[in-house]
Design a protein around this motif. Structure first.
Motif, PDB file in Angstrom:
ATOM      1  N   GLY A 217      -4.674   5.418  -3.210  1.00 55.11           N
ATOM      2  CA  GLY A 217      -3.445   5.130  -3.933  1.00 55.11           C
ATOM      3  C   GLY A 217      -3.685   4.325  -5.192  1.00 55.11           C
ATOM      4  O   GLY A 217      -3.111   4.607  -6.251  1.00 55.11           O
ATOM      5  N   PHE A 218      -4.556   3.337  -5.105  1.00 56.44           N
ATOM      6  CA  PHE A 218      -4.778   2.497  -6.277  1.00 56.44           C
ATOM      7  C   PHE A 218      -5.647   3.178  -7.324  1.00 56.44           C
ATOM      8  O   PHE A 218      -5.519   2.895  -8.520  1.00 56.44           O
ATOM      9  N   PHE A 221      -3.136   5.226  -9.048  1.00 56.58           N
ATOM     10  CA  PHE A 221      -2.315   4.319  -9.856  1.00 56.58           C
ATOM     11  C   PHE A 221      -3.034   3.950 -11.156  1.00 56.58           C
ATOM     12  O   PHE A 221      -2.434   3.960 -12.240  1.00 56.58           O
ATOM     13  N   LEU A 250       1.084  10.385  -6.857  1.00 56.41           N
ATOM     14  CA  LEU A 250       1.197   9.022  -6.341  1.00 56.41           C
ATOM     15  C   LEU A 250       2.453   8.871  -5.491  1.00 56.41           C
ATOM     16  O   LEU A 250       2.435   8.221  -4.439  1.00 56.41           O
ATOM     17  N   ASN A 255       1.770   5.923  -0.388  1.00 53.16           N
ATOM     18  CA  ASN A 255       1.231   4.598  -0.684  1.00 53.16           C
ATOM     19  C   ASN A 255       2.330   3.784  -1.344  1.00 53.16           C
ATOM     20  O   ASN A 255       2.429   3.719  -2.580  1.00 53.16           O
ATOM     21  N   ALA A 258       1.101   0.865  -3.827  1.00 53.31           N
ATOM     22  CA  ALA A 258       0.577   1.348  -5.103  1.00 53.31           C
ATOM     23  C   ALA A 258       1.684   1.963  -5.945  1.00 53.31           C
ATOM     24  O   ALA A 258       1.727   1.800  -7.171  1.00 53.31           O
TER      25      ALA A 258
END
Length: 344
Positions: A217-218, A221, A250, A255, A258
């Motif tokens: 997720g990050f 992001f 995303l 997530n 995130a």
């Protein structure tokens, strides 16, 4: 397969450096193994630190630069190396020296055996200092190389393009796991790298080849923010389309953290002036670096955060509450040795 992937990566790094200019080679030889090498796996060697993904990435960079660091395909592709002021050099030397001294003190202050029921953790030995310093050195390699070769605006833009490019490809793998369950790491390397139950979210949360779905997720992001930055810098519609696709990925990747941070950062990117954006980033950095102290001083509004998350999802509130509880346990443990910590 996992053993072969780790041991063969330095060879692939050499091939990358042999065929690309220094900056693209460093970026590729860092991002590609991070995204695709096996997680939660290491090769143990007697008397030296374990060989894992982090170590292999740094070794690949060092070997590639050792053989091809003094040349590029054309002279124009060589970066203008970053030069530092004497004050910055002194501050960096002091910081690294403090970390090295702290490592020695950590080992010396953890000479007792720890017993937890049937689990027994051996004491750290004086010669463990060498292994821990070696681990730290390899950990810092990408940061040091980034400071030397990537600390220019053109290199920053290249970094963002790499994030966006690989996020677009990674998004296809994420879609496979969202549809069929997170199995790519298992299919490729023969084992699942984390708890499968943590990736069931009214459907599936993709993990691909990273440590956890949160890591995925990050990464997505960061690619989203990179696409926005490139759109603002180049005014090219392809970054708008790329950013829109990454935003959708995303949003469906399950997530929540995130995604929420992504929305906040998008608002900052489009709604704040350049100076306000700098202070926004500084505030994030300060809170991140001082978070354990702020939690201990009860300055983080955990109750309000829990209430806000619960208004979105009871399941996510339960997950966050679980993490906050264990943060409290870790803080209590850390405060038993506040200066040197517990080491490994």
């Amino acid at each position: 397969m996992a053993t072969f992937a780790l041991l063969s990566w330095p060879v692939f790094a050499l091939i990358i450096f042999a065929n690309r200019a220094i900056v693209p080679a460093i970026l590729t030889a860092t991002v590609v193994p991070y995204l695709f090498l096996p997680e939660a796996f290491s090769i143990e060697f007697q008397g030296v630190p374990d060989l894992n993904k982090t170590v292999v990435i740094s070794l690949g960079l060092l070997i590639g630069l050792a053989f091809f660091g003094n040349r590029a395909r054309t002279a124009a592709e060589l970066p203008s190396l970053k030069t530092e002021s004497s004050m910055f050099g002194f501050a960096l030397f002091t910081l690294l020296g403090t970390i090295a001294i702290g490592t020695v003190l950590t080992v010396l202050n953890n000479r007792e055996w720890l017993v937890f029921g049937q689990s027994v953790l051996p004491a750290l030995r004086p010669w463990d200092v060498v292994g821990r310093l070696f681990d730290l050195t390899l950990f810092f390699v990408p940061f040091i190389l980034a400071r030397k070769y990537l600390a220019m605006p053109n290199s920053h833009r290249s970094l963002l393009k790499v994030f966006v490019f690989y996020a677009m490809g990674y998004s296809l793998l994420m879609l496979i796991e969202i549809r069929f369950s997170p199995q790519l790491h298992n299919w490729t390397y023969g084992y699942f790298q984390h708890s499968f139950l943590q990736h069931i979210r009214d459907g599936y949360r993709p993990i691909v080849f990273l440590k956890h779905g949160i890591w995925v997720g990050f990464f997505i992001f960061m690619a989203l923010i990179g696409a926005v930055g490139l759109l603002q810098a180049e005014r090219n519609s392809k970054w708008l389309w790329a950013g829109g696709w990454i935003f959708v990925i995303l949003m469906i990747s399950k997530n929540l953290g995130a995604f929420a941070i992504g929305l906040i950062c998008l608002a900052a990117a489009f709604g704040l002036t350049r100076k306000m954006q700098i202070w926004f980033v500084v505030a994030i950095a300060v809170v991140t670096l001082t978070y354990p102290l702020l939690r201990h001083a009860q300055l983080i509004p955990t109750d309000q955060i829990m209430t806000g998350v619960a208004s979105v999802s009871d399941d996510r509130a339960g997950s966050l509450g679980f993490r906050l509880y264990h943060e409290d346990q870790l803080l209590k443990r850390a405060l038993q040795k506040p200066l040197t910590g517990w080491g490994s």
